[in-house]
Design an enzyme around this catalytic site. Structure first.
Site, PDB file in Angstrom:
ATOM      1  N   ILE A   1     -12.957   3.342  13.178  1.00 28.35           N
ATOM      2  CA  ILE A   1     -11.967   2.620  13.999  1.00 28.35           C
ATOM      3  C   ILE A   1     -10.894   3.575  14.508  1.00 28.35           C
ATOM      4  O   ILE A   1     -10.502   4.525  13.821  1.00 28.35           O
ATOM      5  CB  ILE A   1     -11.324   1.453  13.209  1.00 28.35           C
ATOM      6  CG1 ILE A   1     -10.341   0.678  14.089  1.00 28.35           C
ATOM      7  CG2 ILE A   1     -10.645   1.937  11.940  1.00 28.35           C
ATOM      8  CD1 ILE A   1      -9.943  -0.674  13.540  1.00 28.35           C
TER       9      ILE A   1
ATOM     10  N   ILE B   1      -5.315   3.820   4.880  1.00 26.96           N
ATOM     11  CA  ILE B   1      -5.659   3.417   3.508  1.00 26.96           C
ATOM     12  C   ILE B   1      -5.064   2.038   3.214  1.00 26.96           C
ATOM     13  O   ILE B   1      -5.737   1.153   2.684  1.00 26.96           O
ATOM     14  CB  ILE B   1      -5.170   4.484   2.490  1.00 26.96           C
ATOM     15  CG1 ILE B   1      -5.960   5.787   2.703  1.00 26.96           C
ATOM     16  CG2 ILE B   1      -5.326   3.983   1.053  1.00 26.96           C
ATOM     17  CD1 ILE B   1      -5.386   7.006   1.994  1.00 26.96           C
TER      18      ILE B   1
ATOM     19  N   TYR C   1      -7.141  -0.572   5.016  1.00 31.39           N
ATOM     20  CA  TYR C   1      -8.445  -0.842   4.392  1.00 31.39           C
ATOM     21  C   TYR C   1      -8.288  -1.613   3.077  1.00 31.39           C
ATOM     22  O   TYR C   1      -9.081  -2.514   2.783  1.00 31.39           O
ATOM     23  CB  TYR C   1      -9.214   0.461   4.155  1.00 31.39           C
ATOM     24  CG  TYR C   1      -9.489   1.245   5.423  1.00 31.39           C
ATOM     25  CD1 TYR C   1      -9.825   0.589   6.609  1.00 31.39           C
ATOM     26  CD2 TYR C   1      -9.413   2.637   5.453  1.00 31.39           C
ATOM     27  CE1 TYR C   1     -10.074   1.297   7.772  1.00 31.39           C
ATOM     28  CE2 TYR C   1      -9.663   3.355   6.612  1.00 31.39           C
ATOM     29  CZ  TYR C   1      -9.980   2.680   7.773  1.00 31.39           C
ATOM     30  OH  TYR C   1     -10.217   3.384   8.930  1.00 31.39           O
ATOM     31  N   LEU C   2      -7.272  -1.272   2.293  1.00 30.48           N
ATOM     32  CA  LEU C   2      -7.046  -2.001   1.024  1.00 30.48           C
ATOM     33  C   LEU C   2      -6.768  -3.468   1.314  1.00 30.48           C
ATOM     34  O   LEU C   2      -7.277  -4.361   0.645  1.00 30.48           O
ATOM     35  CB  LEU C   2      -5.868  -1.379   0.247  1.00 30.48           C
ATOM     36  CG  LEU C   2      -6.129  -0.009  -0.391  1.00 30.48           C
ATOM     37  CD1 LEU C   2      -4.835   0.579  -0.953  1.00 30.48           C
ATOM     38  CD2 LEU C   2      -7.189  -0.096  -1.503  1.00 30.48           C
TER      39      LEU C   2
HETATM   40  C1  LIG Z   1      -5.728   3.245  10.886  1.00 30.81           C
HETATM   41  C2  LIG Z   1      -5.536   2.133  11.908  1.00 30.81           C
HETATM   42  C3  LIG Z   1      -6.901   1.605  12.350  1.00 30.81           C
HETATM   43  C4  LIG Z   1      -4.766   0.979  11.242  1.00 30.81           C
HETATM   44  O1  LIG Z   1      -4.510   0.000  12.203  1.00 30.81           O
HETATM   45  P1  LIG Z   1      -3.008  -0.558  12.352  1.00 30.81           P
HETATM   46  O2  LIG Z   1      -3.041  -1.653  13.332  1.00 30.81           O
HETATM   47  O3  LIG Z   1      -2.098   0.578  12.640  1.00 30.81           O
HETATM   48  O4  LIG Z   1      -2.743  -1.058  10.860  1.00 30.81           O
HETATM   49  P2  LIG Z   1      -2.233  -2.458  10.317  1.00 30.81           P
HETATM   50  O5  LIG Z   1      -0.901  -2.782  10.918  1.00 30.81           O
HETATM   51  O6  LIG Z   1      -3.292  -3.483  10.459  1.00 30.81           O
HETATM   52  O7  LIG Z   1      -2.094  -2.131   8.759  1.00 30.81           O
HETATM   53  C5  LIG Z   1      -1.434  -0.966   8.350  1.00 30.81           C
HETATM   54  C6  LIG Z   1      -0.597  -1.236   7.124  1.00 30.81           C
HETATM   55  O8  LIG Z   1      -0.129   0.038   6.646  1.00 30.81           O
HETATM   56  C7  LIG Z   1       1.254   0.002   6.514  1.00 30.81           C
HETATM   57  N1  LIG Z   1       1.731   1.348   6.729  1.00 30.81           N
HETATM   58  C8  LIG Z   1       2.083   1.959   7.885  1.00 30.81           C
HETATM   59  N2  LIG Z   1       2.435   3.229   7.650  1.00 30.81           N
HETATM   60  C9  LIG Z   1       2.279   3.434   6.324  1.00 30.81           C
HETATM   61  C10 LIG Z   1       2.486   4.544   5.471  1.00 30.81           C
HETATM   62  N3  LIG Z   1       2.921   5.715   5.947  1.00 30.81           N
HETATM   63  N4  LIG Z   1       2.236   4.393   4.152  1.00 30.81           N
HETATM   64  C11 LIG Z   1       1.780   3.224   3.646  1.00 30.81           C
HETATM   65  N5  LIG Z   1       1.587   2.132   4.415  1.00 30.81           N
HETATM   66  C12 LIG Z   1       1.825   2.236   5.736  1.00 30.81           C
HETATM   67  C13 LIG Z   1       1.718  -1.019   7.525  1.00 30.81           C
HETATM   68  O9  LIG Z   1       2.996  -1.501   7.218  1.00 30.81           O
HETATM   69  C14 LIG Z   1       0.626  -2.071   7.387  1.00 30.81           C
HETATM   70  O10 LIG Z   1       0.795  -2.845   6.218  1.00 30.81           O
HETATM   71  P3  LIG Z   1       1.437  -4.336   6.261  1.00 30.81           P
HETATM   72  O11 LIG Z   1       0.639  -5.139   7.239  1.00 30.81           O
HETATM   73  O12 LIG Z   1       1.287  -4.818   4.854  1.00 30.81           O
HETATM   74  O13 LIG Z   1       2.838  -4.157   6.700  1.00 30.81           O
HETATM   75  C15 LIG Z   1      -4.731   2.643  13.140  1.00 30.81           C
HETATM   76  O14 LIG Z   1      -3.415   2.972  12.757  1.00 30.81           O
HETATM   77  C16 LIG Z   1      -5.374   3.860  13.791  1.00 30.81           C
HETATM   78  O15 LIG Z   1      -6.367   3.713  14.468  1.00 30.81           O
HETATM   79  N6  LIG Z   1      -4.807   5.066  13.580  1.00 30.81           N
HETATM   80  C17 LIG Z   1      -5.281   6.287  14.229  1.00 30.81           C
HETATM   81  C18 LIG Z   1      -6.742   6.617  13.962  1.00 30.81           C
HETATM   82  C19 LIG Z   1      -7.134   6.389  12.526  1.00 30.81           C
HETATM   83  O16 LIG Z   1      -6.428   6.711  11.604  1.00 30.81           O
HETATM   84  N7  LIG Z   1      -8.358   5.843  12.345  1.00 30.81           N
HETATM   85  C20 LIG Z   1      -8.912   5.603  11.035  1.00 30.81           C
HETATM   86  C21 LIG Z   1      -9.595   6.808  10.525  1.00 30.81           C
HETATM   87  S1  LIG Z   1     -10.291   6.565   8.892  1.00 30.81           S
END
Ligand SMILES: CC(C)(COP(=O)(O)OP(=O)(O)OC[C@H]1O[C@@H](n2cnc3c(N)ncnc32)[C@H](O)[C@@H]1OP(=O)(O)O)[C@@H](O)C(=O)NCCC(=O)NCCS
Length: 191
Positions: A92, A137, A140-141
């Site tokens: 993703i 992470i 995914y959790l």
């Molecule tokens: C990873 C990814 C798919 C997640 O999607 P997203 O829409 O940003 O994530 P979500 O908002 O659904 O969930 C992220 C959670 O992490 C939390 N979070 C954000 N930054 C964080 C950090 N530094 N440490 C811990 N938690 C964090 C958010 O608050 C959220 O939790 P919550 O809903 O309980 O508040 C997206 O950020 C992305 O595509 N990033 C770039 C490419 C990537 O990393 N791909 C995955 C490779 S394995």
């Protein structure tokens, strides 16, 4: 199309090239992906043309992620599907950074998992994530993945090695909370 709560997942189109090309060359995005080298527009055009021509099938699911307003914000998919073992790897990328940490990624993952387990009849979905990708992470959790091991010092970036965390979710684990919720609702109706 696969409908989530916040996102809609649709087939990739050649016309997605402009945004996709920007994302796969944005180091803030690609630092989290197995995408080390700059990508040419020709490479991205070829990737999208192939995806659009081959279409989606059990062997490979490649989808664009849109908001409900139709804004293309990323891509996701299921790869390396094994029919014998009924598992696949999930990938993703929310490429539009202004949409990070707003629930779009989790919604896309849940929508993809629902499709994997309820339509493709998969039993296990797995992925690898860099140890420093805390947002991913957490995402995914939240979606029910558990850590099952680490590939120690597997990836070299910014002058040092990083672990890759292997995570997976099984179909019965994905279904369990929903079952429990249904059971809780039934219990409260009976009370
Ligand atoms: C990873 C990814 C798919 C997640 O999607 P997203 O829409 O940003 O994530 P979500 O908002 O659904 O969930 C992220 C959670 O992490 C939390 N979070 C954000 N930054 C964080 C950090 N530094 N440490 C811990 N938690 C964090 C958010 O608050 C959220 O939790 P919550 O809903 O309980 O508040 C997206 O950020 C992305 O595509 N990033 C770039 C490419 C990537 O990393 N791909 C995955 C490779 S394995």
């Amino acid at each position: 199309m696969l409908e989530g709560r916040l996102v809609r997942l649709r087939a990739l189109e050649p016309s997605d090239v402009e945004r996709a090309y920007t994302w796969v060359n944005d180091r803030e995005v690609t630092q989290f992906l197995l995408l080390r080298y700059p990508m040419s527009r020709t490479q991205e055009e070829k990737y999208l043309a192939e995806a659009a021509e081959q279409g989606n099938a059990y062997a490979g699911v490649r989808l664009a992620m849109e908001t409900k307003d139709g804004l293309h914000i990323g891509m996701c998919g299921l790869h390396h599907t094994s029919p014998e073992n009924r598992h696949a790897s999930l990938g993703i990328m929310v490429g539009d950074k202004s949409y990070w940490s707003n629930g779009y990624g989790s919604d896309a993952v849940m929508t993809l998992l629902r499709f994997a387990f309820e339509e493709m009849n998969l039993n296990r979905v797995e992925l690898g994530v860099f140890e420093f990708n805390e947002r991913a992470i957490a995402c995914y959790l939240k979606c029910g993945f558990v850590e099952e091991g680490r590939r120690r010092e597997h990836y070299f970036q910014e002058g040092r090695y990083w672990d890759i965390i292997d995570m997976s979710v099984l179909r019965r684990e994905f279904e369990a909370p929903q079952q429990n919720r249904v059971q809780a609702e039934t219990a409260s109706l009976e009370a």
